[in-house]
Design an enzyme around this catalytic site. Structure first.
Site, PDB file in Angstrom:
ATOM      1  N   ALA A 134       0.857  -1.187   0.000  1.00 13.25           N
ATOM      2  CA  ALA A 134       0.000   0.000   0.000  1.00 13.25           C
ATOM      3  C   ALA A 134       0.891   1.234   0.000  1.00 13.25           C
ATOM      4  CB  ALA A 134      -0.918   0.026   1.216  1.00 13.25           C
ATOM      5  N   SER A 135       0.433   2.278  -0.701  1.00 14.49           N
ATOM      6  CA  SER A 135       1.203   3.515  -0.767  1.00 14.49           C
ATOM      7  C   SER A 135       0.243   4.694  -0.674  1.00 14.49           C
ATOM      8  CB  SER A 135       1.997   3.587  -2.078  1.00 14.49           C
ATOM      9  OG  SER A 135       2.685   4.809  -2.183  1.00 14.49           O
ATOM     10  N   SER A 137      -0.267   9.017   0.864  1.00 13.30           N
ATOM     11  CA  SER A 137       0.467  10.288   0.830  1.00 13.30           C
ATOM     12  C   SER A 137       1.369  10.477   2.033  1.00 13.30           C
ATOM     13  CB  SER A 137      -0.524  11.449   0.733  1.00 13.30           C
ATOM     14  OG  SER A 137      -1.419  11.415   1.833  1.00 13.30           O
ATOM     15  N   ALA A 139       2.544   7.576   4.178  1.00 12.21           N
ATOM     16  CA  ALA A 139       3.426   6.433   4.445  1.00 12.21           C
ATOM     17  C   ALA A 139       3.224   5.327   3.414  1.00 12.21           C
ATOM     18  CB  ALA A 139       3.172   5.903   5.855  1.00 12.21           C
ATOM     19  N   GLN A 140       4.158   4.397   3.421  1.00 14.41           N
ATOM     20  CA  GLN A 140       4.067   3.181   2.606  1.00 14.41           C
ATOM     21  C   GLN A 140       4.100   1.969   3.522  1.00 14.41           C
ATOM     22  OE1 GLN A 140       6.245   5.010  -1.357  1.00 14.41           O
ATOM     23  NE2 GLN A 140       7.113   3.194  -0.434  1.00 14.41           N
ATOM     24  N   VAL A 141       3.471   0.877   3.078  1.00 11.86           N
ATOM     25  CA  VAL A 141       3.351  -0.315   3.917  1.00 11.86           C
ATOM     26  C   VAL A 141       3.960  -1.507   3.186  1.00 11.86           C
ATOM     27  CG1 VAL A 141       1.767  -1.849   5.131  1.00 11.86           C
ATOM     28  CG2 VAL A 141       1.249   0.594   4.954  1.00 11.86           C
ATOM     29  N   LYS A 155       5.220  -0.255   8.379  1.00 12.63           N
ATOM     30  CA  LYS A 155       4.749   1.029   7.866  1.00 12.63           C
ATOM     31  C   LYS A 155       5.877   2.043   7.980  1.00 12.63           C
ATOM     32  CE  LYS A 155       0.735   4.113   8.187  1.00 12.63           C
ATOM     33  NZ  LYS A 155      -0.568   4.331   8.881  1.00 12.63           N
ATOM     34  N   ASP A 290     -11.264   6.586  10.804  1.00 17.36           N
ATOM     35  CA  ASP A 290     -11.170   6.308   9.363  1.00 17.36           C
ATOM     36  C   ASP A 290     -11.591   4.860   9.077  1.00 17.36           C
ATOM     37  OD1 ASP A 290     -10.699   6.757   6.695  1.00 17.36           O
ATOM     38  OD2 ASP A 290      -8.543   6.399   6.814  1.00 17.36           O
TER      39      ASP A 290
END
Length: 548
Positions: A134-135, A137, A139-141, A155, A290
């Protein structure tokens, strides 16, 4: 208007970018009113933007926000849920904003990751997939496996992001002050309050230790429930910029093919998810802010898994009481109750009560059927607030956004799902607890504690007052309409009190002795006292009637 001298020292380069984007997407009037004309013209010379002449203002705003990056995207996503502030044309367009972006290359991520882990990933993990799952705005996982064999997700904050976001927040905060001062028509939207909530939310997401704590805090609420699952945090590898947590094996709640193949009870999952969310928000006062489909998982045994805790909402006890009353009024079709809640939320504004009363009764009539659609109900509720020049408290607006998101997920699981009906038992149980005799005693105890605190401060305040009086440094000016009448009333009351005291003294002290001398003496003295009192009253009345 903007403090450009101060900006030049810290954030001038970023301000050039922002001003250039605003000009490029046709927001020249905004630039002019912010006093950024010169900066914007210089910035726009070297910038190229698509032809936006045919786009509507909301479409141009969305495109500009996406061009400006994560800070502005977060603000746009918040405003997309504020139908109490913006018309549907704006909220629908801003609702199209997304924070999914192209991933940063492994070559750029790796140095920061090694710095935070204290060594290369190979020294910490048995396996590490360099392709992010997952990417976003912020962080990236990545998916990895510890040397102990446990599957985890890693993360990682995007490199260089903090400086840009901190500059954006400073500039946006300054802009909010200007807007609130220069645009009276926008002041009711409370720009500075919106900015404070935005800054708090983004700063929370920039600290992955904070996200890990949020996860454990929510997990503790459901420590006695095996059907509500939160990932375990691996603190030994977690830092401000890196979060390592348990990988939850589950199916996104929107993947109906896999849910059906796995024979999941989708209505049961919907009810469990709702119960968990209401437990967090209404009882504990903290909730997952969220709850979109990607953050809720169906796990074996019809369990619900929660992930991604960067955004957490909080509600005070007072706000929870108001929310309970609002939901109770909706469930009971009580227009007067809804009106009372709206007025309570209106703050310093003075709504048109007749118009608001008609709006509340119309709202109840529109939503008096069964199987209510929560998204429609809450959107209509906030529209009613906007049309009556009221704005929702920001914390409740965040909760409403989360409720709408959760309702959408649950309706995908069960098309017949009615969150209001599902919430009924929880609302009734908590209203009984809050407004029962025991609850009332707790409130009295709280009031007693506050009163004790005030009384305990009284000696210090009196001492300070006496010191100021001795120093001659205290001036009190009071202007009261009808002060003469007030003084007259006080004097009259004081006279009556004095006469009463004289009579009491006569009765208790002198009268028994006079009575011992004979009835004639007693009667004569009584008459004299009465005549003195009457004469005193008449003299005072005559004095008060004499012009000054």
């Amino acid at each position: 208007m903007f403090k450009t001298a101060f900006v030049a020292a810290r954030d001038r380069r970023r301000l050039f970018v922002i001003a250039g984007v605003l000009i490029g997407f046709g927001f020249n009037k905004v630039v002019d009113r912010l006093g950024l004309q010169a900066i914007a013209r210089m910035a726009a010379r070297n910038a190229s933007f698509p032809n936006v002449a045919r786009l509507s203002p909301p479409q141009r705003a969305r495109r500009a926000i996406e061009a400006l990056g994560p800070t502005f995207i977060k603000l746009g996503q918040i405003l997309a849920s504020r139908s109490d502030l913006l018309t549907p044309e704006w909220t629908d367009e801003l609702g199209r904003l997304h924070s999914q972006v192209s991933p940063v290359s492994w070559e750029k991520i790796r140095p920061q990751l090694e710095e935070d882990l204290g060594g290369p990933p190979d020294a910490i993990f048995a396996e590490f997939d360099q392709n992010p799952i997952a990417s976003a705005s912020i962080a990236q996982v990545y998916k990895a496996r510890l040397k102990t064999g446990e599957e985890v997700v890693v993360k990682v904050l995007r490199p260089g992001l903090r400086k840009i976001i901190e500059a954006d927040l400073r500039l946006m905060s300054n802009g909010a002050r200007i807007v609130e001062r220069e645009w009276p028509e926008i002041a009711r939207y409370k720009p500075q309050e919106q900015m404070r909530h935005l800054a708090a939310g983004i700063n929370g997401e920039l600290d992955l230790i904070n996200e890990a704590r949020n996860c454990e805090m929510l997990a503790a609420i459901f420590a006695d429930r095996e059907d509500i699952v939160f990932p375990r945090i691996h603190w030994e590898h977690t830092t401000e910029r890196v979060l390592v947590q348990e990988f939850l094996h589950g199916i996104p709640l929107t993947d109906h093919a896999r849910l059906d193949a796995g024979h999941y009870d989708k209505p049961l999952l919907a009810q469990k998810g709702t119960d968990a969310f209401l437990q967090m928000a209404l009882i504990e006062g903290v909730f997952h802010a969220d709850p979109h489909p990607g953050n809720l998982l169906a796990m074996s045994g019809n369990r619900i898994g929660f992930i991604d805790f960067g955004m957490i909402g909080r509600l005070s006890q007072k706000r929870r009481d108001q929310l309970l009353m609002m939901i109770g009024a909706m469930l009971g079709q009580n227009a007067d109750g809804l009106m009372a809640v709206l007025i309570d939320w209106s703050g310093s504004t003075a709504p048109d009560l007749a118009k608001l009363d008609a709006a509340a009764h119309g709202f109840v009539q529109r939503h008096s059927g069964v199987n209510l659609n929560l998204a429609m109900v809450l959107t209509d509720f906030m529209t009613m607030a906007r049309e009556n020049d009221l704005s929702m408290p920001t914390d409740l607006a965040i909760l409403f956004k989360s409720l709408v998101s959760a309702d959408g997920v649950m309706r995908q699981l069960d098309p017949e799902f009615d969150l209001f009906t599902a919430a009924g038992p929880t609302v009734q149980q908590n209203m009984k607890a809050r407004f029962s005799f025991d609850g009332f005693k707790k409130k009295l105890a709280g009031m007693g504690a506050g009163l004790f605190s005030a009384v305990s401060d009284l000696p210090a305040l009196v001492h300070l007052l006496l010191v100021r009086l001795k120093q001659g440094k205290m001036t009190v000016e009071i202007e009261i309409k009808g002060l003469d009448q007030l003084i007259h009333g006080i004097e009259l009351a004081a006279t009556r009190l004095a006469i009463a005291m004289v009579v009491a003294a006569f009765t208790l002290t002198i009268a028994p002795r006079l009575l011992a001398l004979g009835e004639g003496v007693f009667v004569s003295a009584t008459v004299v006292v009465a005549l003195i009192g009457i004469g005193w009253m008449l003299l005072l009345r005559r004095k008060r009637s004499t012009p000054r």
